[in-house]
Design a protein around this motif. Sequence first.
Motif, PDB file in Angstrom:
ATOM      1  N   ASP A   1      -3.530  10.840  -2.506  1.00 35.19           N
ATOM      2  CA  ASP A   1      -3.417   9.708  -3.422  1.00 35.19           C
ATOM      3  C   ASP A   1      -3.099   8.466  -2.598  1.00 35.19           C
ATOM      4  O   ASP A   1      -2.160   8.478  -1.800  1.00 35.19           O
ATOM      5  N   LEU A   2      -3.903   7.428  -2.768  1.00 33.87           N
ATOM      6  CA  LEU A   2      -3.622   6.196  -2.046  1.00 33.87           C
ATOM      7  C   LEU A   2      -3.873   4.994  -2.940  1.00 33.87           C
ATOM      8  O   LEU A   2      -4.653   5.048  -3.894  1.00 33.87           O
ATOM      9  N   GLY A   3      -3.210   3.905  -2.626  1.00 36.77           N
ATOM     10  CA  GLY A   3      -3.385   2.667  -3.364  1.00 36.77           C
ATOM     11  C   GLY A   3      -3.090   1.480  -2.480  1.00 36.77           C
ATOM     12  O   GLY A   3      -2.263   1.563  -1.552  1.00 36.77           O
TER      13      GLY A   3
ATOM     14  N   ASN B   1      -6.655  -4.814  -6.548  1.00 37.68           N
ATOM     15  CA  ASN B   1      -6.034  -3.501  -6.382  1.00 37.68           C
ATOM     16  C   ASN B   1      -7.117  -2.441  -6.252  1.00 37.68           C
ATOM     17  O   ASN B   1      -8.186  -2.551  -6.864  1.00 37.68           O
ATOM     18  N   PHE B   2      -6.812  -1.424  -5.481  1.00 41.76           N
ATOM     19  CA  PHE B   2      -7.709  -0.279  -5.373  1.00 41.76           C
ATOM     20  C   PHE B   2      -6.880   0.990  -5.301  1.00 41.76           C
ATOM     21  O   PHE B   2      -5.835   1.029  -4.627  1.00 41.76           O
ATOM     22  N   GLY B   3      -7.318   2.027  -5.998  1.00 41.71           N
ATOM     23  CA  GLY B   3      -6.626   3.304  -5.961  1.00 41.71           C
ATOM     24  C   GLY B   3      -7.603   4.464  -5.925  1.00 41.71           C
ATOM     25  O   GLY B   3      -8.704   4.385  -6.492  1.00 41.71           O
ATOM     26  N   TRP B   4      -7.208   5.524  -5.246  1.00 45.06           N
ATOM     27  CA  TRP B   4      -8.042   6.728  -5.151  1.00 45.06           C
ATOM     28  C   TRP B   4      -7.140   7.950  -5.141  1.00 45.06           C
ATOM     29  O   TRP B   4      -6.130   7.987  -4.421  1.00 45.06           O
ATOM     30  N   LEU B   5      -7.488   8.923  -5.963  1.00 43.81           N
ATOM     31  CA  LEU B   5      -6.749  10.190  -6.017  1.00 43.81           C
ATOM     32  C   LEU B   5      -7.754  11.321  -6.035  1.00 43.81           C
ATOM     33  O   LEU B   5      -8.766  11.259  -6.740  1.00 43.81           O
ATOM     34  N   LYS B   6      -7.465  12.365  -5.286  1.00 47.90           N
ATOM     35  CA  LYS B   6      -8.341  13.533  -5.280  1.00 47.90           C
ATOM     36  C   LYS B   6      -7.514  14.797  -5.101  1.00 47.90           C
ATOM     37  O   LYS B   6      -6.608  14.845  -4.265  1.00 47.90           O
ATOM     38  N   GLY B   7      -7.826  15.788  -5.913  1.00 44.77           N
ATOM     39  CA  GLY B   7      -7.132  17.063  -5.826  1.00 44.77           C
ATOM     40  C   GLY B   7      -7.911  18.132  -6.570  1.00 44.77           C
ATOM     41  O   GLY B   7      -9.064  17.942  -6.954  1.00 44.77           O
TER      42      GLY B   7
ATOM     43  N   ALA C   1       0.834  -1.196   0.000  1.00 44.14           N
ATOM     44  CA  ALA C   1       0.000   0.000   0.000  1.00 44.14           C
ATOM     45  C   ALA C   1       0.869   1.245   0.000  1.00 44.14           C
ATOM     46  O   ALA C   1       2.050   1.200   0.359  1.00 44.14           O
ATOM     47  N   TYR C   2       0.264   2.358  -0.400  1.00 45.80           N
ATOM     48  CA  TYR C   2       0.936   3.647  -0.291  1.00 45.80           C
ATOM     49  C   TYR C   2      -0.110   4.724  -0.008  1.00 45.80           C
ATOM     50  O   TYR C   2      -1.299   4.569  -0.313  1.00 45.80           O
ATOM     51  N   TYR C   3       0.356   5.802   0.585  1.00 44.50           N
ATOM     52  CA  TYR C   3      -0.500   6.965   0.793  1.00 44.50           C
ATOM     53  C   TYR C   3       0.339   8.212   0.593  1.00 44.50           C
ATOM     54  O   TYR C   3       1.463   8.310   1.118  1.00 44.50           O
TER      55      TYR C   3
END
Length: 918
Positions: A259-261, A277-283, A240-242
């Motif tokens: 941004d996380l995955g 896998n799951f990913g989410w990015l918001k900006g 995982a990453y954040y």
Amino acid sequence: MMRTILLFVALVCGAFMYGQTQVSGVVVDQNNIPVPGANLLVEGTNEGAVTDFDGNFSLKTNVKPPFKLLVSSIGFSNTTVSVTSNNQKLKITLKEQQTQLDEIVISASRTPERLFESPVTVERFGLKEIKNTASADFYDGLENLKGVDINTNSLTFKAINTRGFATFANTRFMQLVDGMDNSTPALNFPIGNLVGMNEVDVQSVELLPGAASALYGANAFNGILFMRSKSPFDHTGISAYYKQGITSQDAAGDNTYRDLGIRVAHKFSDKFAAKVNFGWLKGTDWMAANYQGKPGTGANRDALGYDGYNVYGDEVSTNIRAASGGLGLVPDVVVSRTGYNERDLTDYNAESVKADWGLYFRPWANDFEIQYVGKVGTGTTIYQGTNRYNIDGFTQQQHKLELKNDNFFLRGYVVADSAGDSYDMVFTGININRSWKSDQQWFGEYIQTYVAQTLGGANDASAHAVARAVAETGRIQPGTPEFKAAFNKVISDPDFGTGSKFQDASKYYHADGNYNFSHLWDDIEVQVGGSYRRYSLNSFGTIYTDYDGNIDYTEFGAYTQLQKELELSDNIKLKLTGSIRYDKSEFFDGFLSPRISTGFTINNNHNIRGSFQTGFRNPTTQDLFIGLDAGRAILVGSAPENLDRYVRTYNVSASGQINYGQPATIEQSGGAAYNNSYTAASATAFAASENPADLQVANPGLVQPEKVTSYEIGYRGKLNKTTVDMSIYYNKYQDFISGELVLAPLYGQAGDNGLSIAAIANGDYKVYQTYNNSDADIDSYGGSIGISTKVLGNFDLSGNYTYTKQEFDQSKHPGFRTNFNTPEHKVKVGFGNTELFKNFGFNLAWRWSDTYYWQATFGDGTIPAYHTMDAQINYSLPKLKSTFKVGATNVLGEDYFTAIGTGYIGSMYYVSWTINNL
């Protein structure tokens, strides 16, 4: 009896277990740091293991000692160790590779080979590069590769290209994710990584610049990006990453960025594994605030016919004298309606949510594998094509079933998209204006007020100012409830006469396969393969002319490749590769794409390569079937059955009715663009000179496939700690596809020297963008050189330079646009150290781009030269299986842009935490 059976089973199992050999240990690098994700393979078998995050491994095999273990890991030289006894514990040290040239690539020849010996130029971005990139994510990091352009459409939508000739709708560049085409069915081109790969699941990225149709078919024209994910058999566990930070831009200020995955993979047995896998990015997206007027409309808002780049609604304009019926008191000038700023029509929300999953089955626990992969992603971003579009809730999904082993693959997949709540911001502005006052009423009030003011003694400037103020009475103001209600109504309406919403539920079905016969004989490697695709377009008549149902059509191709390696002497090897492919679309004749390449390897340190290849590009779905009034022009595809599908009724000016006996309304089909039209450039000349001789008949032909012939030579070399990779190329294009603006008169026939000229003079015409081929001579050439080395002990220093040039005589073809859109010179430099001290590394990446001219349907203009720097530091904590990174992009803080009309690119500052990323 039962007791006897159980005893027998126990004895058999005991014998089986006794027959197994168990080996365990750890794999480390030269600094005694664990190497996660290293592969260990029992020589001569398919049995092996992969090290965990701490470099540990445990392996069981039926092979009895002594035997050898083959150990490999990306970024390290392969090694072989001997196993001499059961339960042996090993400590294996891998040496870091001197160069990337020894890494394995697949894209160049559809078969594993060393990058050093690939027959054409290949750029590679692996796990080491992903970990150390100074960019915000791996996809942005591709911009540091030599020869690569990344044009930033918005924060989450970036278009990759090589060797020029592209806009954001880059249909000349292909993007494959685990073999699946990532282009959207509706738009017909990749949308960056908006719904693409999760960073912790990326195994490697390969980029093949230039034509590659001989192996990859239609649209493998300007380059291909290959992204491969990690197998759950080899990479298990949770990763995982954040990332948390801010984006900083002069126009939008500072805004939060997240941004996380996460990746979860498990190997249930040697036969079955799965991952998700799951990913989410918001900006907040880069705000577009270019209020300069487009050429010919005035530089600022004080101009009567002002049409600003990021102002929408002011595209609606008219010659007020013509609109008044030729009244002499009214000046012969163009006046435009007042538009709304882009920031009033979007919240600049940038978001991406994506998930994928896979089931992997190896029925015989060997290399034969059956896999099902599903992907779905949704996102919100800004896209710039002919207009600016708010892509809101756009969704794309893919489903793939594949059978494969080391010698073949056979896959089939479907790609489907949905436009969600996406809308055209230009038509949003236009139709909010029209929702409170029609164009006829607005211009009528303007003209009446101007005449009254002039008769009352006002000067021209004052009369125009009062006329606009009166016409604007009652205008809906941004921020009011009335504006919000009108906005919501317009973006929910798919009729571009009153609304701006896009609708789409298109898809395509694709199947392809390949078989490599090299395991059957040693003399020569032979591959055969083919592909099939069926498009099913369904935009409900908002993009395509699919008013009465789906538009379906197909294309297919087949190819073969022969490859032979000859050892000419102890120090010289010759590698010969020949490929040819046949492709056929149901609308066009079949096409053959050959490729011939040769490579000399000298002393294992120098490789000289040369290639000749051809490429072709079928017209896209939009080239064929689009039917869209984009405001500035009506876009009509040139498939024969499409010409008469787009039909509209238009009003004729009063002078046309009075002087030429024309009806008040005339029905015109899109076919008029192709069989009754003048070139836009000549109409502009006619408007200035009023000389009918300046008008030139257009009547462009129907679009056909585009072709390119490419020649390339290159050199790769290893000189102690330094590697060099360079190439030069020359491309010659035939039947180049591009859009041409034409004017179709509402009455008369182009070239009649009479009625059609009157129609143009009266403003009784429609502007179309056609899709056709040019007979212009278009060539391009260029080259690149990349050098990487070690300095000051263990510091990595790399740099590359790219030169790109086109040859095209614009003066002979004034209405033709090549959209070359790339700087002539680019320079990129990287400097870093993965182990400055224990567990600590850093990286700097600097880029410079020369001035270039951007040409696209939204707007043309000069892009000033710019330079930018990205930076990061990282620290690893092995006990926590974690890496922490602090980074920034564009740390120099000077906003820049890569295309006319987009938001300026600011800076990003972030911290990230990555866990267990093998």
